[in-house]
Design a protein around this motif. Structure first.
Motif, mmCIF file in Angstrom:
data_model
loop_
_atom_site.group_PDB
_atom_site.id
_atom_site.type_symbol
_atom_site.label_atom_id
_atom_site.label_comp_id
_atom_site.label_asym_id
_atom_site.label_seq_id
_atom_site.Cartn_x
_atom_site.Cartn_y
_atom_site.Cartn_z
ATOM 1 N N ARG A 125 3.494 -1.564 -3.579
ATOM 2 C CA ARG A 125 3.365 -0.853 -2.309
ATOM 3 C C ARG A 125 4.570 0.057 -2.075
ATOM 4 O O ARG A 125 4.428 1.210 -1.667
ATOM 5 C CB ARG A 125 3.241 -1.874 -1.171
ATOM 6 C CG ARG A 125 2.793 -1.239 0.132
ATOM 7 C CD ARG A 125 2.631 -2.287 1.204
ATOM 8 N NE ARG A 125 3.899 -2.881 1.545
ATOM 9 C CZ ARG A 125 4.088 -4.169 1.812
ATOM 10 N NH1 ARG A 125 3.090 -5.005 1.753
ATOM 11 N NH2 ARG A 125 5.281 -4.625 2.124
ATOM 12 N N THR A 126 5.752 -0.470 -2.336
ATOM 13 C CA THR A 126 6.967 0.323 -2.092
ATOM 14 C C THR A 126 6.964 1.594 -2.943
ATOM 15 O O THR A 126 7.262 2.677 -2.443
ATOM 16 C CB THR A 126 8.224 -0.514 -2.414
ATOM 17 O OG1 THR A 126 8.132 -1.741 -1.694
ATOM 18 C CG2 THR A 126 9.471 0.206 -2.005
ATOM 19 N N VAL A 127 6.613 1.444 -4.216
ATOM 20 C CA VAL A 127 6.594 2.618 -5.093
ATOM 21 C C VAL A 127 5.555 3.630 -4.600
ATOM 22 O O VAL A 127 5.828 4.837 -4.514
ATOM 23 C CB VAL A 127 6.289 2.198 -6.554
ATOM 24 C CG1 VAL A 127 5.971 3.426 -7.402
ATOM 25 C CG2 VAL A 127 7.464 1.456 -7.146
ATOM 26 N N ILE A 144 16.406 4.900 -6.170
ATOM 27 C CA ILE A 144 16.427 4.180 -4.896
ATOM 28 C C ILE A 144 16.193 2.689 -5.105
ATOM 29 O O ILE A 144 16.864 1.850 -4.502
ATOM 30 C CB ILE A 144 15.360 4.766 -3.936
ATOM 31 C CG1 ILE A 144 15.792 6.170 -3.492
ATOM 32 C CG2 ILE A 144 15.142 3.864 -2.727
ATOM 33 C CD1 ILE A 144 14.687 6.979 -2.864
ATOM 34 N N LEU A 145 15.243 2.370 -5.980
ATOM 35 C CA LEU A 145 14.874 0.963 -6.159
ATOM 36 C C LEU A 145 15.673 0.282 -7.277
ATOM 37 O O LEU A 145 15.472 -0.904 -7.537
ATOM 38 C CB LEU A 145 13.378 0.855 -6.459
ATOM 39 C CG LEU A 145 12.418 1.388 -5.381
ATOM 40 C CD1 LEU A 145 10.983 1.238 -5.842
ATOM 41 C CD2 LEU A 145 12.622 0.659 -4.058
ATOM 42 N N HIS A 146 16.553 1.057 -7.923
ATOM 43 C CA HIS A 146 17.328 0.531 -9.050
ATOM 44 C C HIS A 146 16.416 0.007 -10.153
ATOM 45 O O HIS A 146 16.609 -1.105 -10.669
ATOM 46 C CB HIS A 146 18.294 -0.578 -8.587
ATOM 47 C CG HIS A 146 19.292 -0.107 -7.580
ATOM 48 N ND1 HIS A 146 20.104 0.975 -7.787
ATOM 49 C CD2 HIS A 146 19.613 -0.558 -6.339
ATOM 50 C CE1 HIS A 146 20.874 1.158 -6.734
ATOM 51 N NE2 HIS A 146 20.592 0.254 -5.838
ATOM 52 N N ILE A 147 15.400 0.762 -10.479
ATOM 53 C CA ILE A 147 14.525 0.413 -11.601
ATOM 54 C C ILE A 147 14.381 1.658 -12.492
ATOM 55 O O ILE A 147 14.749 2.764 -12.083
ATOM 56 C CB ILE A 147 13.127 -0.082 -11.149
ATOM 57 C CG1 ILE A 147 12.444 0.953 -10.251
ATOM 58 C CG2 ILE A 147 13.226 -1.420 -10.427
ATOM 59 C CD1 ILE A 147 11.014 0.607 -9.870
ATOM 60 N N THR A 148 13.826 1.476 -13.690
ATOM 61 C CA THR A 148 13.721 2.617 -14.601
ATOM 62 C C THR A 148 12.547 3.519 -14.201
ATOM 63 O O THR A 148 11.625 3.090 -13.504
ATOM 64 C CB THR A 148 13.492 2.137 -16.049
ATOM 65 O OG1 THR A 148 12.246 1.440 -16.091
ATOM 66 C CG2 THR A 148 14.611 1.229 -16.509
ATOM 67 N N VAL A 154 4.666 2.896 -14.198
ATOM 68 C CA VAL A 154 3.713 1.783 -14.346
ATOM 69 C C VAL A 154 3.290 1.249 -12.979
ATOM 70 O O VAL A 154 2.106 1.018 -12.709
ATOM 71 C CB VAL A 154 4.346 0.658 -15.209
ATOM 72 C CG1 VAL A 154 3.474 -0.592 -15.183
ATOM 73 C CG2 VAL A 154 4.545 1.144 -16.626
ATOM 74 N N ARG A 155 4.258 1.096 -12.093
ATOM 75 C CA ARG A 155 3.935 0.548 -10.763
ATOM 76 C C ARG A 155 3.040 1.505 -9.976
ATOM 77 O O ARG A 155 2.125 1.063 -9.266
ATOM 78 C CB ARG A 155 5.218 0.274 -9.979
ATOM 79 C CG ARG A 155 5.992 -0.915 -10.496
ATOM 80 C CD ARG A 155 7.141 -1.260 -9.554
ATOM 81 N NE ARG A 155 8.098 -2.153 -10.197
ATOM 82 C CZ ARG A 155 9.153 -2.670 -9.580
ATOM 83 N NH1 ARG A 155 9.393 -2.380 -8.319
ATOM 84 N NH2 ARG A 155 9.982 -3.467 -10.221
ATOM 85 N N ALA A 156 3.319 2.783 -10.094
ATOM 86 C CA ALA A 156 2.504 3.772 -9.369
ATOM 87 C C ALA A 156 1.061 3.693 -9.857
ATOM 88 O O ALA A 156 0.106 3.735 -9.057
ATOM 89 C CB ALA A 156 3.062 5.177 -9.579
ATOM 90 N N HIS A 157 0.922 3.582 -11.142
ATOM 91 C CA HIS A 157 -0.412 3.507 -11.726
ATOM 92 C C HIS A 157 -1.137 2.227 -11.303
ATOM 93 O O HIS A 157 -2.297 2.248 -10.888
ATOM 94 C CB HIS A 157 -0.279 3.577 -13.256
ATOM 95 C CG HIS A 157 -1.549 3.314 -13.972
ATOM 96 N ND1 HIS A 157 -2.703 4.025 -13.719
ATOM 97 C CD2 HIS A 157 -1.878 2.407 -14.925
ATOM 98 C CE1 HIS A 157 -3.675 3.571 -14.484
ATOM 99 N NE2 HIS A 157 -3.214 2.585 -15.228
ATOM 100 N N ARG A 158 -0.424 1.103 -11.359
ATOM 101 C CA ARG A 158 -1.046 -0.175 -10.969
ATOM 102 C C ARG A 158 -1.423 -0.165 -9.486
ATOM 103 O O ARG A 158 -2.442 -0.732 -9.095
ATOM 104 C CB ARG A 158 -0.090 -1.340 -11.254
ATOM 105 C CG ARG A 158 -0.006 -1.650 -12.726
ATOM 106 C CD ARG A 158 0.833 -2.877 -12.982
ATOM 107 N NE ARG A 158 1.012 -3.060 -14.419
ATOM 108 C CZ ARG A 158 1.960 -3.797 -14.964
ATOM 109 N NH1 ARG A 158 2.836 -4.413 -14.189
ATOM 110 N NH2 ARG A 158 2.060 -3.922 -16.258
ATOM 111 N N ALA A 159 -0.566 0.438 -8.692
ATOM 112 C CA ALA A 159 -0.878 0.522 -7.254
ATOM 113 C C ALA A 159 -2.186 1.270 -7.053
ATOM 114 O O ALA A 159 -3.040 0.860 -6.257
ATOM 115 C CB ALA A 159 0.262 1.241 -6.529
#
Lengths: 175, 239
Positions: A125-127, A144-148, A154-159
């Motif tokens: 959700r955050t992404v 911002i989220l300290h992730i790669t 990947v998160r955007a796609h899964r969301a």
């Protein structure tokens, strides 16, 4: 250009540029305008009082978004609204989205989308919110989220995939 | 399905680099299945964007929070931050600033002119005159009033005939007129009243106008046109 969070001129500049972004982010996490306003106020008070120095307005923006995002998530957790909304949605099947109404969404459709987003796991959700409502790219979201960046991708796609399942897929299919 | 969803998702997010971007576009143009999937994602994105909080919906919150921050965090700022919308372009802003300066200059010039020209002001200011027959006698019967003459502003709508002399004098003085009562055979006025405050008030008026004009001019200059247009401040309420 260096940005001092306690300097009047730079604070004013950052406020003008960043308020809309963090207001949207806070709103789409809490789905409550008053709560989002409180979050923004708190974020800017912290920003001012910390007397921070940033390399650019963008860096200040990332800091503020991070603080606002965390405050918003805490707000939702504290109020237990996430669970309440989830229970409500489980009882009521989501209304179908009619084709042709995508451009000008009625309140009903807006509610459908909001409820579906609320059901996403926090990480996805955050992404999605930062991408779609914060107008940020993968690189910025990663910062911002300290992730790669690839993690963001990947998160955007899964969301998206989960949203497609949550919102009446058959109706979205109709063209 | 030929294209991976992940690739489509990145493409929709505008994050797909060349040459893959062009390849995806070409593929979508001839593969119905992938096109359908792409359109599905696109419709989802439209729905997500459609539920976006608009600037109009939060412009009040933006202003309210600023007011609060200004009051609590920065009480000792030298100048007030204004929540005005400056929509004019850079040339318009310069023109406005120039116009204000000209107006201010003209104002000061006119004020000083009136002050120095006051003794011979009759030429410039119209006179209202009423015959004594139409006016009740002045209380002090010894002085026979034969006329009431008032130097008045052009906009005055007072009809002297309808008033007693006392009322007339009171009204005229209230409005800041100079009033003079004369006998027909006398050179010296029987009554000469000019509101004591007149000179003071005109003096005050001048200084007050200057006080107001100067900040206005500063306001016009201060929001450097480049800043206002570049940083999007003027877009607060738009959309």
């Amino acid at each position: 250009m260096e940005v001092k969070s306690s300097g009047y001129e730079s604070f004013q500049r950052v406020y003008k540029e960043v308020f809309p972004v963090i207001m949207r982010v806070a709103y789409h996490v809490t789905y409550n305008v008053d709560a989002a306003e409180d979050v923004c106020q708190e974020a800017f008070i912290r920003f001012y009082n910390r007397e921070l120095t940033f390399a650019s307005v963008d860096e200040a923006k990332y800091w503020l978004i991070r603080v606002a995002k965390n405050l918003s998530i805490n707000y939702v957790k504290r109020k237990g609204r996430e669970q309440a909304a989830f229970d409500r949605i489980k009882r009521q099947p989501l209304p179908a989205m009619k084709t042709g109404e995508e451009q000008v969404l009625g309140d009903e459709t807006r509610e459908v989308v909001q409820k579906a987003i609320q059901q996403l796991p926090e990480k996805l959700r955050t992404v999605l919110i930062l991408k779609e409502y914060g107008d940020l790219n993968y690189r910025e979201i990663g910062k911002i989220l300290h992730i790669t960046e690839s993690n963001v991708k990947v998160r955007a796609h899964r969301a998206r995939l989960q949203l497609l399942k949550l919102i009446d897929q058959e109706e979205i299919h109709v063209s | 399905m030929c294209l991976e969803d992940q690739i489509l998702s990145s493409y929709i997010d505008g994050e797909l680099q060349e040459p893959w971007k062009t390849q995806v576009e070409e593929h979508i143009s001839h593969c119905a299945e992938c096109r359908e999937r792409y359109e599905q994602f696109t419709r989802l994105n439209q729905a997500i964007h459609g539920s976006r909080l608009s600037e109009k919906e939060f412009s009040r919150n933006q202003q309210r929070v600023w007011n609060y921050l200004e009051k609590t965090c920065m009480p000792a700022q030298p100048k007030k931050f204004r929540h005005r919308r400056f929509n004019f372009s850079a040339p318009a802003a310069s023109a406005l600033a120039a116009a204000l300066v000209v107006l201010l200059g003209a104002n000061v010039f006119l004020m000083s002119n009136i002050d120095t020209a006051a003794p011979e002001g009759e030429q410039a200011i119209p006179t209202i005159t009423a015959e004594a027959e139409d006016v009740p006698r002045f209380e002090n019967g010894n002085d026979e009033v034969i006329g009431v003459s008032a130097r008045a502003h052009q906009s005055s709508s007072i009809a002297p005939q309808e008033l007693t002399v006392d009322e007339l004098l009171f009204l005229l003085e209230q409005k800041g007129f100079e009033v003079e009562l004369k006998r027909s055979d006398a050179t010296e006025p029987v009554y000469s009243g000019s509101p004591a405050s007149q000179e003071d008030s005109s003096g005050r008026a001048e200084s007050r106008e200057i006080d107001e004009e100067v900040p206005d001019t500063e306001e016009g200059d201060e929001p450097a046109p480049e800043d206002e247009t570049e940083d999007g401040w003027s877009d607060w309420d738009d959309e």
